[in-house]
Design a protein around this motif. Structure first.
Motif, PDB file in Angstrom:
ATOM      1  N   PHE A  34    -116.627  43.126 -29.839  1.00 12.15           N
ATOM      2  CA  PHE A  34    -116.393  44.228 -28.917  1.00 12.15           C
ATOM      3  C   PHE A  34    -117.488  45.268 -29.046  1.00 12.15           C
ATOM      4  N   ASP A  39    -115.333  48.614 -24.170  1.00 12.33           N
ATOM      5  CA  ASP A  39    -115.259  48.378 -22.716  1.00 12.33           C
ATOM      6  C   ASP A  39    -115.816  47.007 -22.325  1.00 12.33           C
ATOM      7  N   ARG A  40    -116.392  46.298 -23.303  1.00 15.53           N
ATOM      8  CA  ARG A  40    -116.911  44.949 -23.088  1.00 15.53           C
ATOM      9  C   ARG A  40    -116.625  44.119 -24.333  1.00 15.53           C
ATOM     10  N   TRP A  50    -107.939  34.655 -24.025  1.00 18.72           N
ATOM     11  CA  TRP A  50    -107.353  35.655 -23.137  1.00 18.72           C
ATOM     12  C   TRP A  50    -106.914  36.863 -23.941  1.00 18.72           C
ATOM     13  N   LEU A  51    -107.001  38.043 -23.299  1.00 20.31           N
ATOM     14  CA  LEU A  51    -106.499  39.296 -23.858  1.00 20.31           C
ATOM     15  C   LEU A  51    -105.563  39.935 -22.849  1.00 20.31           C
ATOM     16  N   VAL A  53    -104.891  43.453 -21.416  1.00 21.81           N
ATOM     17  CA  VAL A  53    -105.554  44.759 -21.375  1.00 21.81           C
ATOM     18  C   VAL A  53    -104.974  45.585 -20.232  1.00 21.81           C
ATOM     19  N   ASN A  54    -104.472  46.771 -20.553  1.00 23.59           N
ATOM     20  CA  ASN A  54    -103.943  47.693 -19.545  1.00 23.59           C
ATOM     21  C   ASN A  54    -102.965  47.019 -18.587  1.00 23.59           C
ATOM     22  N   VAL A  58    -106.517  39.146 -19.156  1.00 28.15           N
ATOM     23  CA  VAL A  58    -107.941  39.001 -18.849  1.00 28.15           C
ATOM     24  C   VAL A  58    -108.473  37.753 -19.530  1.00 28.15           C
ATOM     25  N   LEU A  60    -111.408  35.545 -21.013  1.00 31.03           N
ATOM     26  CA  LEU A  60    -112.721  35.734 -21.619  1.00 31.03           C
ATOM     27  C   LEU A  60    -113.420  34.383 -21.658  1.00 31.03           C
ATOM     28  N   THR A  66    -117.582  39.968 -21.101  1.00 27.51           N
ATOM     29  CA  THR A  66    -116.603  40.356 -20.094  1.00 27.51           C
ATOM     30  C   THR A  66    -116.414  41.862 -20.135  1.00 27.51           C
ATOM     31  N   LEU A  68    -114.163  44.968 -19.689  1.00 26.98           N
ATOM     32  CA  LEU A  68    -112.730  45.200 -19.746  1.00 26.98           C
ATOM     33  C   LEU A  68    -112.430  46.378 -18.906  1.00 26.98           C
TER      34      LEU A  68
END
Length: 68
Positions: A34, A39-40, A50-51, A53-54, A58, A60, A66, A68
């Motif tokens: 990270f 933010d990426r 996969w994550l 996020v918010n 998402v 990857l 990627t 974010l």
């Protein structure tokens, strides 16, 4: 146990995996890199992961950065 299996079986929102598949996936996740402000993320492995996020899932892609 049978009741539990009926509850969780055949669902498309559950990942059914072998122990080695889970281990391999966790190895991939542990190698994510990270940016300082998160933010990426760079997935340097050869496997997608996969994550969450918010409130969104998402993907990857392998070998890619990627946003974010």
């Amino acid at each position: 146990m049978e009741q539990f299996c009926r509850l969780v079986g055949g669902r498309d929102d559950i990942w059914y995996a072998t122990n080695i598949a889970i281990y391999d996936y966790m190895q991939t996740v542990s190698q994510l890199e990270f940016t300082a402000d998160a933010d990426r993320v760079y997935n340097r492995s050869a496997a997608d992961c996969w994550l969450y996020v918010n409130g969104a899932t998402v993907r990857l892609p392998a070998g890619e950065i990627t946003v974010l």
